[in-house]
Design a protein around this motif. Sequence first.
Motif, mmCIF file in Angstrom:
data_model
loop_
_atom_site.group_PDB
_atom_site.id
_atom_site.type_symbol
_atom_site.label_atom_id
_atom_site.label_comp_id
_atom_site.label_asym_id
_atom_site.label_seq_id
_atom_site.Cartn_x
_atom_site.Cartn_y
_atom_site.Cartn_z
ATOM 1 N N ARG A 8 -13.984 40.386 38.897
ATOM 2 C CA ARG A 8 -14.756 39.406 39.664
ATOM 3 C C ARG A 8 -15.545 40.089 40.764
ATOM 4 N N ARG A 9 -16.759 39.604 40.995
ATOM 5 C CA ARG A 9 -17.607 40.188 42.032
ATOM 6 C C ARG A 9 -17.326 39.580 43.402
ATOM 7 N N VAL A 10 -16.633 38.456 43.410
ATOM 8 C CA VAL A 10 -16.313 37.786 44.678
ATOM 9 C C VAL A 10 -14.805 37.581 44.753
ATOM 10 N N ASN A 13 -11.074 33.008 46.259
ATOM 11 C CA ASN A 13 -11.385 31.678 46.789
ATOM 12 C C ASN A 13 -12.887 31.483 46.966
ATOM 13 N N GLU A 14 -13.702 32.259 46.254
ATOM 14 C CA GLU A 14 -15.153 32.166 46.380
ATOM 15 C C GLU A 14 -15.810 31.953 45.013
ATOM 16 N N ALA A 15 -17.029 31.439 45.074
ATOM 17 C CA ALA A 15 -17.873 31.331 43.888
ATOM 18 C C ALA A 15 -19.303 31.627 44.314
ATOM 19 N N MET A 16 -20.139 32.018 43.344
ATOM 20 C CA MET A 16 -21.473 32.483 43.679
ATOM 21 C C MET A 16 -22.498 31.926 42.700
ATOM 22 N N ALA A 17 -23.716 31.750 43.179
ATOM 23 C CA ALA A 17 -24.848 31.407 42.318
ATOM 24 C C ALA A 17 -26.059 32.195 42.808
ATOM 25 N N LYS A 18 -26.860 32.640 41.866
ATOM 26 C CA LYS A 18 -28.024 33.447 42.200
ATOM 27 C C LYS A 18 -29.257 32.838 41.551
ATOM 28 N N LEU A 19 -30.342 32.808 42.293
ATOM 29 C CA LEU A 19 -31.600 32.247 41.796
ATOM 30 C C LEU A 19 -32.675 33.305 41.967
ATOM 31 N N ARG A 20 -33.326 33.682 40.865
ATOM 32 C CA ARG A 20 -34.317 34.750 40.914
ATOM 33 C C ARG A 20 -35.707 34.198 40.636
ATOM 34 N N MET A 21 -36.696 34.980 40.999
ATOM 35 C CA MET A 21 -38.115 34.686 40.733
ATOM 36 C C MET A 21 -38.551 33.363 41.360
ATOM 37 N N LEU A 22 -38.194 33.152 42.606
ATOM 38 C CA LEU A 22 -38.658 31.978 43.342
ATOM 39 C C LEU A 22 -40.041 32.276 43.895
ATOM 40 N N ASN A 69 -19.977 26.105 39.757
ATOM 41 C CA ASN A 69 -19.249 27.317 39.372
ATOM 42 C C ASN A 69 -17.865 27.342 40.008
ATOM 43 N N ALA A 70 -17.793 26.932 41.273
ATOM 44 C CA ALA A 70 -16.507 26.929 41.971
ATOM 45 C C ALA A 70 -15.545 25.944 41.325
ATOM 46 N N GLU A 71 -16.067 24.785 40.947
ATOM 47 C CA GLU A 71 -15.210 23.737 40.397
ATOM 48 C C GLU A 71 -14.790 24.053 38.963
ATOM 49 N N ASN A 72 -15.736 24.419 38.113
ATOM 50 C CA ASN A 72 -15.453 24.562 36.690
ATOM 51 C C ASN A 72 -14.899 25.927 36.308
ATOM 52 N N ASN A 73 -15.419 26.992 36.918
ATOM 53 C CA ASN A 73 -15.004 28.335 36.512
ATOM 54 C C ASN A 73 -13.815 28.863 37.294
#
Length: 126
Positions: A8-10, A13-22, A69-73
Motif C-alpha cells: 500500500r502507498r498510504v 487508515n488512509e485512502a487516496m485519489a489522484k486526478l491528472r490532466m486537469l 476508495n476509503a469505503e469500498n477498498n
Amino acid sequence: MSKEKNPRRVAENEAMAKLRMLRTSPQKLNLVAGLIRGKKVEKALADLTFSKKRISDDVRKCLQSAIANAENNHNLDVDELVVAEAYVGKNMVMKRGRPRARGRFGRIVKPFSELTIKVRQVEEQA
C-alpha cells in the motif's frame, strides 16, 4: 505462480485519489485545494459544491472518489473521514501562439495540473 501483491502507498487508515490532466494552472487549483485541507469530508464537499470556482466541480469529483476508495477498498468509516492532504502538481503545458505586431509571435501557454487527495479516518474523542 502469480505476482506478489503491491504494498500500500498510504497508511492503513488512509485512502487516496489522484486526478491528472486537469485543464487549469496549478496556482488556481491550489487555491481550491486549500479550501478543503484539514476539513471533515462532509464540510469539504459542501464547500466545493457551492464554490464559484470553475475547477471546484472536478475537485469535488476527486474527493468523492477518495471517499469511495476509503469505503469500498479499505473498509473505513465515512463519517470519521478527514481530508488529510490535498496537494497539486504540474503536468504538461500546451504551447500556442498568436501573431503580434511587426512580425513577432505572442506565446500563449495552456498549463495542465494534477491533484492528489488523501483522506484519513480519525476517531472522535469523547
